[in-house]
Design a protein around this motif. Sequence first.
Motif, mmCIF file in Angstrom:
data_model
loop_
_atom_site.group_PDB
_atom_site.id
_atom_site.type_symbol
_atom_site.label_atom_id
_atom_site.label_comp_id
_atom_site.label_asym_id
_atom_site.label_seq_id
_atom_site.Cartn_x
_atom_site.Cartn_y
_atom_site.Cartn_z
ATOM 1 N N ASN A 2 -6.710 -29.327 -48.012
ATOM 2 C CA ASN A 2 -6.221 -28.503 -46.906
ATOM 3 C C ASN A 2 -5.699 -27.298 -47.108
ATOM 4 N N ALA A 3 -4.957 -27.378 -48.233
ATOM 5 C CA ALA A 3 -4.038 -26.081 -48.803
ATOM 6 C C ALA A 3 -5.193 -24.974 -49.378
ATOM 7 N N ALA A 6 -7.033 -23.336 -46.605
ATOM 8 C CA ALA A 6 -5.913 -22.453 -45.672
ATOM 9 C C ALA A 6 -5.947 -21.165 -46.368
ATOM 10 N N ILE A 7 -5.720 -21.359 -47.937
ATOM 11 C CA ILE A 7 -5.737 -19.935 -48.783
ATOM 12 C C ILE A 7 -6.989 -19.073 -48.529
ATOM 13 N N ARG A 90 4.697 -16.388 -54.187
ATOM 14 C CA ARG A 90 5.788 -17.470 -54.129
ATOM 15 C C ARG A 90 5.599 -18.203 -52.960
ATOM 16 N N LEU A 91 5.049 -17.895 -51.818
ATOM 17 C CA LEU A 91 4.646 -18.560 -50.778
ATOM 18 C C LEU A 91 3.946 -19.943 -51.341
ATOM 19 N N GLN A 92 2.703 -19.539 -51.971
ATOM 20 C CA GLN A 92 1.913 -20.642 -52.346
ATOM 21 C C GLN A 92 2.580 -21.439 -53.593
ATOM 22 N N ALA A 93 3.371 -20.843 -54.593
ATOM 23 C CA ALA A 93 3.797 -21.491 -55.571
ATOM 24 C C ALA A 93 5.091 -22.461 -55.169
ATOM 25 N N SER A 94 5.764 -22.091 -54.129
ATOM 26 C CA SER A 94 6.872 -22.839 -53.482
ATOM 27 C C SER A 94 6.580 -23.997 -52.787
ATOM 28 N N ALA A 95 5.042 -24.049 -52.374
ATOM 29 C CA ALA A 95 4.545 -25.196 -51.548
ATOM 30 C C ALA A 95 4.128 -26.254 -52.702
ATOM 31 N N PRO A 96 3.896 -27.613 -52.061
ATOM 32 C CA PRO A 96 3.919 -28.606 -53.054
ATOM 33 C C PRO A 96 2.275 -28.796 -53.271
ATOM 34 N N ILE A 97 1.756 -27.725 -53.781
ATOM 35 C CA ILE A 97 0.311 -27.882 -54.258
ATOM 36 C C ILE A 97 -0.023 -27.550 -55.442
ATOM 37 N N SER A 98 -1.151 -28.034 -56.169
ATOM 38 C CA SER A 98 -1.318 -27.608 -57.461
ATOM 39 C C SER A 98 -1.906 -26.250 -57.804
ATOM 40 N N LEU B 50 10.391 -23.259 -58.865
ATOM 41 C CA LEU B 50 9.216 -21.927 -58.977
ATOM 42 C C LEU B 50 9.350 -21.586 -60.470
ATOM 43 N N LYS B 70 6.305 -31.640 -57.239
ATOM 44 C CA LYS B 70 5.797 -31.859 -56.209
ATOM 45 C C LYS B 70 6.567 -32.331 -54.878
ATOM 46 N N LYS B 73 9.303 -29.669 -54.218
ATOM 47 C CA LYS B 73 8.948 -28.690 -53.244
ATOM 48 C C LYS B 73 8.846 -29.002 -51.805
ATOM 49 N N TYR B 97 -0.100 -20.603 -41.094
ATOM 50 C CA TYR B 97 -0.730 -20.732 -42.617
ATOM 51 C C TYR B 97 0.259 -21.339 -43.636
ATOM 52 N N LYS B 100 -0.015 -25.107 -43.123
ATOM 53 C CA LYS B 100 -1.301 -25.535 -43.764
ATOM 54 C C LYS B 100 -0.831 -25.860 -45.241
ATOM 55 N N LEU B 101 -0.223 -24.722 -45.915
ATOM 56 C CA LEU B 101 -0.175 -24.836 -47.387
ATOM 57 C C LEU B 101 0.827 -25.982 -47.661
ATOM 58 N N ARG B 102 1.652 -26.486 -46.727
ATOM 59 C CA ARG B 102 2.501 -27.650 -46.861
ATOM 60 C C ARG B 102 1.792 -28.718 -46.421
#
Lengths: 242, 317
Positions: A2-3, A6-7, A90-98, B50, B70, B73, B97, B100-102
């Motif tokens: 999903n993420a 989205a990116i 940082r938006l992506q880095a702070s989200a719980p995604i790999s 981070l 994870k 975060k 957006y 969605k990332l979340r």
Amino acid sequence: MNATLAIAQRDFKGFFGTPVGWIAACIMFLVAGLLFYIVTFGLITRGQAVDPVSEILGSLTGFLNYINIFIVPIFTMRVMSEELAQGTYRLQASAPISSWSIIGGKFLGIMFFFGVIGLLMLVYPLFVAVFAQPDYKVMLSGWLGLILNIAAVVSIGLFIGTLTKNAVISYLGSVFFIILFLFSGYIQGAPEWYQRSVNILELGNDLSRGILKTSSLAIYAAICGLFLFLARLVLESKRWRV
Amino acid sequence: MIEVRDLVKFYGDRKVLHGLSFTVGVGRVCGFLGPNGSGKSTTMDILAGLLGPSDGDVKICGYDVVTQSKEVKSQVGYLPDNPPLHREMTVVDFVTYVAKLRGMKGAARKQAVDRTLEECDVVDVADRVVGNLSKGYRQRVALCSALVHHPKVLILDEPTEGLDPNQIVHIRNLIQKLARERTVILSSHILSEVQATCADVIIINNGRIAAKTSLTEEETRRPQVVFSFASGADSALAWLREKNFVQGAKAHEGTVGAVVVDFREDFWEGGGAENVARLNSQLVQGGFGVSGISQHKAGIEELFFNVIKSQNQIAAH
């Protein structure tokens, strides 16, 4: 997933939201249009038999593969280095995604963009099809070569993009590294498999002539996999920067 | 909710965090106060997952930031000092957006986006491009991105930096509203900012915790009295120190001829004001030329300057 999508979707839309995407598309279409005209006109005026696929489309995709070395890094620079510099990474880095999701999303975003450009470029083969009987399999293989070449260059560009926040260094570094990568195949004493593998332009030309080999596809997959993996490693290491 | 133990961070050979330890309880608003370059942002980056710590344990909601990043975060909403905004997107697209990332999907995502836009008071600009908004609105949009997944912990790095007084008040009110159901940790080098929004304060300097205090304690602390003298302040100071109802007396820093007196608890019981008036008469009768009396409350400001000053003096030696 999903993420990742989205990116990819955001980056894809972002290219059309700024002049970069439109300018790159214009350059590609201008070059392709001119080339199509010159090759077709040249062949017809010389009275040579026109093999629409190998001559016209082969020249077209072959030349675009060269051009892309200079165009694609603009996109990798934008989605990686500029995001690192502006802090939006940082938006992506702070989200719980790999990190895989992040790098995969950026890769797909650029590929979607060039996929659309590639689809629109099918106007040339269609134009040829009106006046001649092209071999559609060869046409498709040439188109695939163009897309695979872009994928390889995108992977390399993303890797270089992760190394610097400076957009200019990212662009020039990517172009320089890709050229170096291509020329490394000519180093005296380099193993034959290596010489064959790194020359992606030659591989692309093979495909545009309709020579589709499993080994070529494997080489493209290996190049993309290797550089995306390296890019992911660099992103991971940012968390542990010492 | 937030537990930090012996947190150390190195950048190359440079040690930027020297074994920080603190805890922030559920539903508290904790202010991280310190001069620029003191290690506030590095600590916040580590709390948000981070950056990795070089040593020490950091747990958010019971999850370890290194091994369970994870989970951490997904519990944390982070607003860095330089708000990450895609300026070419519209507000609603941007917040969607981030949702969605979340990993949010479908109707739940739409609901969360609408709720957040309302919570941060940006519904009226939802369809406008982020880059065209004022700084105050942009900050609120950035706050939306930190809140959309309904985090239990909110980390805000200098949230009012560069805003005008009106916008500062707006963001402050917003933080107080958000703090009702979350643990909030916010950093600032503006003392009044922390005083206005936080229940607890951690003062950090040169990567070390210089002081930890509760502002509610500070508020309830008994006042001190400043006596100003036209002349003979030194002898008055000696005279005051001898009195059994005086806990301590010292010359007032920055004011010539003034003495700060801290009275014992019983002095204030049963008419502190009358006692001050009586003491004034005694001083006048003793020949000390009292020119003024005022109340002095040692606030966070004094605490901040004192600890920073004393730490810098120690570092200089």
